[in-house]
Each structure stands twice: as C-alpha cells, then as structure tokens.
Design a protein around this motif. Sequence first.
Motif, PDB file in Angstrom:
ATOM      1  N   SER A  11     -30.534 -18.006  15.405  1.00  0.00           N
ATOM      2  CA  SER A  11     -29.734 -19.238  15.300  1.00  0.00           C
ATOM      3  C   SER A  11     -29.557 -19.564  13.831  1.00  0.00           C
ATOM      4  CB  SER A  11     -30.438 -20.396  16.004  1.00  0.00           C
ATOM      5  OG  SER A  11     -30.618 -20.103  17.372  1.00  0.00           O
ATOM      6  N   ALA A  12     -28.338 -19.951  13.470  1.00  0.00           N
ATOM      7  CA  ALA A  12     -28.066 -20.280  12.075  1.00  0.00           C
ATOM      8  C   ALA A  12     -26.786 -21.105  11.985  1.00  0.00           C
ATOM      9  CB  ALA A  12     -27.925 -19.010  11.234  1.00  0.00           C
ATOM     10  N   HIS A  31     -24.487 -21.554  15.444  1.00  0.00           N
ATOM     11  CA  HIS A  31     -24.355 -20.701  16.623  1.00  0.00           C
ATOM     12  C   HIS A  31     -25.707 -20.108  16.972  1.00  0.00           C
ATOM     13  CE1 HIS A  31     -19.953 -20.639  16.412  1.00  0.00           C
ATOM     14  NE2 HIS A  31     -20.069 -20.416  15.111  1.00  0.00           N
ATOM     15  N   ASN A  32     -25.825 -19.709  18.214  1.00  0.00           N
ATOM     16  CA  ASN A  32     -26.921 -18.853  18.654  1.00  0.00           C
ATOM     17  C   ASN A  32     -26.330 -17.446  18.687  1.00  0.00           C
ATOM     18  OD1 ASN A  32     -28.850 -20.928  19.074  1.00  0.00           O
ATOM     19  ND2 ASN A  32     -27.770 -21.476  20.943  1.00  0.00           N
ATOM     20  N   TYR A  33     -26.543 -16.715  17.608  1.00  0.00           N
ATOM     21  CA  TYR A  33     -25.917 -15.409  17.427  1.00  0.00           C
ATOM     22  C   TYR A  33     -26.601 -14.334  18.259  1.00  0.00           C
ATOM     23  CZ  TYR A  33     -23.387 -17.190  13.359  1.00  0.00           C
ATOM     24  OH  TYR A  33     -22.562 -17.893  12.532  1.00  0.00           O
ATOM     25  N   ARG A  70     -31.249 -20.662   9.164  1.00  0.00           N
ATOM     26  CA  ARG A  70     -30.812 -20.824   7.772  1.00  0.00           C
ATOM     27  C   ARG A  70     -29.312 -21.122   7.761  1.00  0.00           C
ATOM     28  NH1 ARG A  70     -35.152 -18.579   4.227  1.00  0.00           N
ATOM     29  NH2 ARG A  70     -36.719 -18.218   5.815  1.00  0.00           N
ATOM     30  N   HIS A  71     -28.839 -21.497   6.583  1.00  0.00           N
ATOM     31  CA  HIS A  71     -27.396 -21.697   6.380  1.00  0.00           C
ATOM     32  C   HIS A  71     -26.851 -20.394   5.801  1.00  0.00           C
ATOM     33  CE1 HIS A  71     -23.636 -23.704   5.816  1.00  0.00           C
ATOM     34  NE2 HIS A  71     -23.670 -23.527   4.506  1.00  0.00           N
ATOM     35  N   GLU A 108     -20.753 -14.936  18.469  1.00  0.00           N
ATOM     36  CA  GLU A 108     -21.063 -16.324  18.154  1.00  0.00           C
ATOM     37  C   GLU A 108     -21.168 -17.153  19.425  1.00  0.00           C
ATOM     38  OE1 GLU A 108     -19.111 -16.982  13.778  1.00  0.00           O
ATOM     39  OE2 GLU A 108     -17.872 -17.431  15.515  1.00  0.00           O
ATOM     40  N   THR A 109     -20.446 -16.736  20.441  1.00  0.00           N
ATOM     41  CA  THR A 109     -20.464 -17.403  21.744  1.00  0.00           C
ATOM     42  C   THR A 109     -20.449 -16.304  22.806  1.00  0.00           C
ATOM     43  OG1 THR A 109     -18.084 -17.480  22.175  1.00  0.00           O
ATOM     44  CG2 THR A 109     -18.984 -19.234  20.757  1.00  0.00           C
TER      45      THR A 109
END
Length: 127
Positions: A11-12, A31-33, A70-71, A108-109
């Motif tokens: 997640s980031a 997003h939860n990548y 993180r960003h 991303e989704t």
Amino acid sequence: MFRITKEFHFSASHQILGLGEDHPCARLHGHNYVVEVELMSEELNGIGFVRDYRELSEFKRFIDDTLDHRHLNDVLGDDCVTAETMARYFYNWCRQRWPETSAVRVKETPKTCAEFRPLVYPGARAA
C-alpha cells in the motif's frame, strides 16, 4: 517456453502532477498495489524450476523496506508515478537480479493493470 509468476502486495500513496485540477489522480491518493513478476525460460534448472519462488523473496523485502506505506513520488523521485512507470521500474529491478524476468504487471485496482514487457524478450532465441 516455461512461464511462472508471483504476486506481491503493498500500500502506498502517489500523485500524478500535470493533470487537470479536476482529475482525481492529480490529488494525493493511495492504492493497494498488486505487482506480478513474470519469469520465462526455455529450460528448467536441475530441480525442474524456472526459478525457485523463494528466491523472489528479495523483491518482497525490497517492497516492504522501500515502498510499503510510503509516498511513491518521494521514494522514486518523480512527479509522474503511474502504474506504467512503476511496471518498468520493477522490471528493471527484477531483471538485474533474475535474467529470466520477462514482464512485470502493476494493478492499482482490481479492474486496472499496466504491464512492462520488452519488445523482444532478452532470453528468447531469434526465429
């Protein structure tokens, strides 16, 4: 040709600068990548693997230590962190360690996916 894949999750947040103010991706969001690494080989090793999945745990450590929660703009040093640019970044990271790396996909989704795959797979024989 043999092909294996392994999925990784993190997640980031990110922000895509340069889009119109009304575009939701121009705002800070997350997003939860899901990242899927694909490896291909014409031959199997002595055990019968393209590569032992456990060897890919190095990528999981990298994600956990560097990217998770993180960003991404800060981590990757880019104002345009998209699923496409991330797929290429991850491909290059993996390819340096595992020459059998043939593609990387970033979701991303559940409904969207970007893939980076070189035009000619470096390990493939010319026709």
